[in-house]
Design an enzyme around this catalytic site. Sequence first.
Site, mmCIF file in Angstrom:
data_model
loop_
_atom_site.group_PDB
_atom_site.id
_atom_site.type_symbol
_atom_site.label_atom_id
_atom_site.label_comp_id
_atom_site.label_asym_id
_atom_site.label_seq_id
_atom_site.Cartn_x
_atom_site.Cartn_y
_atom_site.Cartn_z
ATOM 1 N N GLU A 113 22.206 3.381 10.189
ATOM 2 C CA GLU A 113 21.504 2.172 9.744
ATOM 3 C C GLU A 113 22.044 0.873 10.347
ATOM 4 O O GLU A 113 21.286 -0.046 10.616
ATOM 5 C CB GLU A 113 21.551 2.073 8.214
ATOM 6 C CG GLU A 113 20.792 3.168 7.479
ATOM 7 C CD GLU A 113 19.288 3.117 7.706
ATOM 8 O OE1 GLU A 113 18.788 2.079 8.172
ATOM 9 O OE2 GLU A 113 18.624 4.117 7.425
ATOM 10 N N SER A 396 -29.076 18.879 -10.276
ATOM 11 C CA SER A 396 -30.214 17.996 -10.524
ATOM 12 C C SER A 396 -29.836 16.583 -10.943
ATOM 13 O O SER A 396 -30.719 15.737 -11.094
ATOM 14 C CB SER A 396 -31.123 18.608 -11.593
ATOM 15 O OG SER A 396 -31.831 19.692 -11.054
#
Length: 762
Positions: A113, A396
């Site tokens: 880092e 439907s």
Amino acid sequence: MQTNNHNSDNYQPHRTQHSQLTQPPHRRRSIFKRILLWLIALFVLALIGGAGLFMYYAKDSPSISEEQLSSDEATVVYDKSGKVISRLGAQNRDYVKANEIPKSLKSAVVSIEDKRFYKNNGVDPVRIVGAAFANLTGSSLGLQGASTLTQQLVKLSVFSTSAKDRTLRVKAQEAWLALKVDKKYSKDKILEFYINKVYMGNGVYGMGTAAKYYYGKSLSKLSLGEIALLAGMPQAPTSYDPTKYPTYALSRRNTVLQAMVSNKVITKAQAAKAEKTSVKTGLVKTHSTNGLSTVSSKIVDSYLKQVIRSVQSKGFNPYTDGMKIYTNLDLAAQKRLYKIGNSSNYVQYPDSKFQLGVSITNPNNGKVVAMLGGRQNGNVTFGLNRAVQTDRSSGSTAKPLMDYGPAIQYLNWPTSRTVKDEPFTYPGSKTKLYDFDKAYKGKMTMRQALVQSRNIPAIRTLQDVGISKATTFLGKLGISQKGTYNLQNGIGLYISPLQEAAAYAAFANGGTYYKPYYVNKIVTQSGKTYRYSSQGKRAMSKATAYMITDMLKGVLTDSNGTGSTAAISGLYEAGKTGTTAYPSDIASNYPSTASMDSWFTGYTRHYSMSVWTGYDEQNTASGFLSEQETLIAQQVYKSMMGYLATSVTNEDWVKPASVTEKTVNGVKELFKANSSYSTSGASDEDSSNNSSSYSSSSRSSSSTVTTSRDTSSKSSSGSNSNNSSSNNSSSSSSSSSSSSSSSASSSSSSSSEESSSSSNKE
């Protein structure tokens, strides 16, 4: 002569070069000095300007406390009333003190880092210059590479990680606070804060907690390879998760090991030995669930899953940003919905595998009120959310959306419009379309056809409307698909309960579509507030919305309606049933009345609700719905809508001025004002929309016909004497299918059919 010319040609250049070389040295030094002074002046001005801008931004920096530096990065999620429903990352965190952190872990973190961590004062000019150069040269480091470990800690403690918030102002404030943190705390303390704060995937914060989660042991007992893996995870905790993506995790672990070698904290031999170990070695199979929530995660699971996705789509990371998320969730409604789906006190379910997908929205603003992604899901977190999945046909319930809504909107049809329920063959094929009873009722009104959910009139109506106009109408309701729609979609759309609830909501509110949304406000750690809402867009006229609603009321109240089981006495409501049958190629494996899916979508002035029911594996011997079980969708709706209705006013819809009412054959029918139908007052015969009149460009390219079988049957049990079953189909396979329409009678297993008591037969 030639020689003289040659000498003449070369004489002038030689003289020029000579004059340049013989220019006085003091004059050349004067030019260089001026250039150098100009460069120095520009650099000083840029430095002063940069410093001034830095101080201008820095003066407004937020405060930072030790509590912020040491706390977990819990994102708090609230319901609509401000009650906490979840704390992402608020766990029993194993906070590890500096003297308990292995030296090798500190070395690994620093090596990968921030190699100059122990030399910088919180901000590293060398890294800044290096990152700037990387940007100019197109390297992958970018500006993020300029951040020191201390700056990363500050960012996690105070600022949002959203890309839109990574402004120059924020970077300046981040650097200023990093300088202050470095001055106040020792390097070991800063490492302690960082190692305990970073997100490690799967809701885990801090490397101490991650050691327990992934390896089942403390940091002090980890191997070098395990330490290297944990040290490398914070940059992409999901991608580097060794349990899900071992290949990426392995690569990252080895990168950290090599960084440690480069930083001279381990030897090449140590790195080589660690690299030979499988990245899966030491991983535990079961993980402790440390996440805590003020509300049982089971209850809010599906809703919370969508909230997280929504927040991430806005550029935030809820696992690292430590934000406050205010949602539209009605927690009381969510709890009731969960009870309805998971207990036998409200609805009787056939077995534990029977599933639900339920979405409820506010039709007046698009807010998602409650959601149920499934039932009997155990302790699974963020599992399959059936409320938003789109791989099951709506049957439907598609008819108002694709057939009758567009017919009113674009063709000005009145509710009394005559439609034909007569033999029908899909254009370009030999495949016939049937209703549930394999019977034909001849001429009937559009109102009757919708209330009774007759298939043939619906498809004939879609023929008159045209696929193009129907697609436009669907699009305005937030519904679309990659391929072209076909006739079969008129009795079955592949959409989710959430999409359907939002689409029907436009009928409920008078024709405005609101895109459903979960989050109304986000507050970042730095106090910045983002507000969200759904801007309604006109999807249809008020007349269309009112006329569809008036017809859909009859689905619940008419003696021939298919939704009487869902009816709530005295409540103004409207809705539609939908059930899908099995494709003809496998229909013979099931009882003639068996269905794959059953839906009910209904609404009031205040809520729109869509319910899907069925089995995840519908093509198994037991994974089908009996005729009685198709009523469960209606029962769930009735139980939940009945609860919701107690907290709001019971309002009927008001007929707009654009709609007129006339009695036709003893029935009050609705007309669009000033239309030719309104003027004549006649029902008007429908066009000769037989198969030959349908253009070839709109023909279904699927080889499977879609049929539905909405029925109105007497229930042998329950409180309703006139329970109804609605069996509608899903749509066929995609319109991009290369199957010949002439072979439509040979059904595809990827689609469902709407037929009578069996799949289509020639």
